[in-house]
Design an enzyme around this catalytic site. Structure first.
Site, short mmCIF file in Angstrom:
data_model
loop_
_atom_site.label_atom_id
_atom_site.label_comp_id
_atom_site.label_asym_id
_atom_site.label_seq_id
_atom_site.Cartn_x
_atom_site.Cartn_y
_atom_site.Cartn_z
N ASN A 13 33.72 18.93 43.80
CA ASN A 13 32.73 17.88 43.57
C ASN A 13 34.06 17.58 43.24
OD1 ASN A 13 32.56 15.51 42.73
ND2 ASN A 13 29.77 16.88 41.25
N TRP A 14 35.27 16.87 43.38
CA TRP A 14 36.25 16.39 42.69
C TRP A 14 35.65 15.00 41.30
CZ3 TRP A 14 41.03 15.31 46.45
CH2 TRP A 14 41.55 16.76 46.83
N LYS A 15 35.09 14.52 41.54
CA LYS A 15 34.54 13.79 40.62
C LYS A 15 35.59 12.54 40.25
CE LYS A 15 32.14 16.98 38.05
NZ LYS A 15 30.94 17.60 37.01
N HIS A 99 23.69 12.77 40.69
CA HIS A 99 24.71 14.31 40.28
C HIS A 99 23.53 13.55 38.61
CE1 HIS A 99 28.04 15.94 37.68
NE2 HIS A 99 27.89 16.92 39.05
N GLU A 101 25.84 13.37 35.56
CA GLU A 101 26.94 12.44 35.63
C GLU A 101 26.42 11.22 35.90
OE1 GLU A 101 30.55 14.21 36.96
OE2 GLU A 101 30.03 16.28 35.33
N GLU A 171 21.84 22.35 39.88
CA GLU A 171 23.26 22.04 38.42
C GLU A 171 22.31 22.17 36.84
OE1 GLU A 171 26.63 20.70 40.31
OE2 GLU A 171 25.60 19.04 39.32
N GLY A 177 30.89 21.60 33.62
CA GLY A 177 32.08 21.06 32.19
C GLY A 177 31.36 22.45 31.66
N SER A 217 30.23 25.22 36.47
CA SER A 217 30.99 26.23 36.10
C SER A 217 31.35 27.42 36.53
CB SER A 217 30.81 27.07 34.83
OG SER A 217 31.05 25.49 33.38
P1 PGA Z 1 31.92 21.78 36.92
O1 PGA Z 1 31.27 20.66 37.73
O2 PGA Z 1 32.41 22.80 38.66
O3 PGA Z 1 33.07 21.17 36.56
O4 PGA Z 1 31.21 22.80 36.03
C1 PGA Z 1 29.93 21.43 38.18
C2 PGA Z 1 29.28 19.64 38.94
O5 PGA Z 1 29.25 19.37 38.04
O6 PGA Z 1 28.69 19.08 40.22
#
Ligand code: PGA
Length: 257
Positions: A13-15, A99, A101, A171, A177, A217
Site C-alpha cells: 500500500n503505497w499510500k 483503510h 487512514e 490492521e 506506520g 509495520s
Molecule cells: P505500515 O502501513 O506498514 O507502514 O505500518 C500499513 C498500512 O497502513 O496498510
C-alpha cells in the site's frame, strides 16, 4: 498461511507516495530482485494517477495492480471521485476499502465501506477490506466486539459466492506506520477471530477459503513469524513496500515452505 485452502497475498500500500516516474523505476528495481517462482500473489496498490504507469510497468511480472480507494456510485456528479468501473477498465484487480487512514481523515464509516465493497464486487474487483482497533479500544478490551462489528457491516448483503473474491486485512491502528508491530500472537488471535466471524456468517467452507492479511509495520524482520501463523495469509504493507529490496524480502518470507 495455509496454501492448501487459500491464496497467500502480499500487497503493498503505497499510500500517497511515488510519482508515475518513480513507479516505473520501482518496477525495474523489483524485477531485478523478484524470485521467479512465487507461491504468493503480489499486489501493488498505487495512487490513482499512477495506475496506468503501474499497469504498464508490472505487466510481465505477475504483479497485480490495486487502487487504494473507490467511490460506490457507478457514475454521476461526484467531483473528484473514481468509480469501480473506471478502475476495472484500466486493468486494476484489487482495491483497498476502509483503510483506517480513510476512516480517520476522510470520514469513511462502516456504512460507506459496505457500499464500496458492493460496488467493487459488482465491477469484478477484489476488495481488500481493512478492519482494526485503536489503542484506546484495545486497552478498553473491546477489540473483538469492534472487529466483529466492522467485519459484519462490511459484508452486509454480500452473497456467499462473492465472498471468495474478498480479502480481509486486519490492521491494528496502533501498529500502522508506528514501527510497533502486533506480536504474532496478537495478530493471530484477531485473524483467527475474523475467520470465526466469517464462519458464523457464511459457513466453514467459505471461512476456510478467505484470505486474511495482517498489516501494520510488517517488514522483512517480522514477516516470517507473522506469516507462519495459520490464519495470517499475507500482508498489507505500507512503509516496507516502498523499497523494492524490503518488499521482495517479505515476498520471499511468503514463499517459504
Ligand atoms: P505500515 O502501513 O506498514 O507502514 O505500518 C500499513 C498500512 O497502513 O496498510
Amino acid at each position: 498461511m495455509n496454501r492448501r485452502y487459500r491464496k497467500t497475498i502480499i500487497a503493498g500500500n503505497w499510500k500517497m507516495n511515488k510519482t508515475a516516474t518513480d513507479t516505473k523505476k520501482f518496477a525495474e528495481e523489483l524485477k531485478a530482485v523478484m524470485p521467479k517462482a512465487k507461491w504468493c500473489d503480489v499486489v501493488v496498490c498505487v495512487p490513482f494517477v499512477n495506475i496506468p504507469s503501474a499497469i504498464k510497468a508490472f505487466k510481465d511480472m505477475r504483479v497485480s495492480v490495486g487502487a487504494q480507494n473507490v467511490f460506490y456510485e457507478k457514475d454521476g456528479a461526484y467531483t473528484g471521485e473514481v468509480s469501480a468501473d473506471m478502475l476495472k477498465d484500466l486493468g486494476v484487480k484489487y482495491v483497498i476499502i476502509g483503510h483506517s487512514e480513510r476512516r480517520q481523515y476522510f470520514g469513511e464509516t462502516d456504512f460507506t465501506v459496505n457500499k464500496k465493497v458492493h460496488a467493487a464486487l459488482e465491477a469484478g474487483l477484489h476488495p481488500i477490506i481493512c478492519v482494526g482497533e485503536s489503542l484506546e479500544q484495545r486497552e478498553l478490551g473491546i477489540t473483538m466486539e469492534l472487529i466483529a462489528l466492522q467485519v459484519k457491516s462490511a459484508l452486509a448483503g454480500i452473497p456467499a459466492d462473492k465472498l471468495r473474491k474478498c480479502v480481509i486485512a486486519y490492521e491494528p491502528i496502533w501498529a500502522i506506520g508506528t514501527g510497533k508491530t502486533a506480536t504474532a500472537e496478537q495478530a493471530a488471535e484477531v485473524c483467527t477471530f475474523i475467520r470465526t466471524t466469517v464462519r458464523h456468517l457464511y459457513g466453514a467452507r467459505i471461512a476456510r477459503s478467505i484470505t486474511i492479511q495482517y498489516g501494520g509495520s510488517m517488514k522483512p524482520g517480522n514477516a516470517s513469524e507473522l506469516l507462519a501463523q495459520p490464519d495470517i495469509d499475507g500482508g498489507l504493507i505500507g512503509g516496507a513496500a516502498l523499497k523494492a529490496n524490503d518488499f521482495v524480502e517479505i515476498i520471499a518470507a511468503a514463499n517459504q515452505d
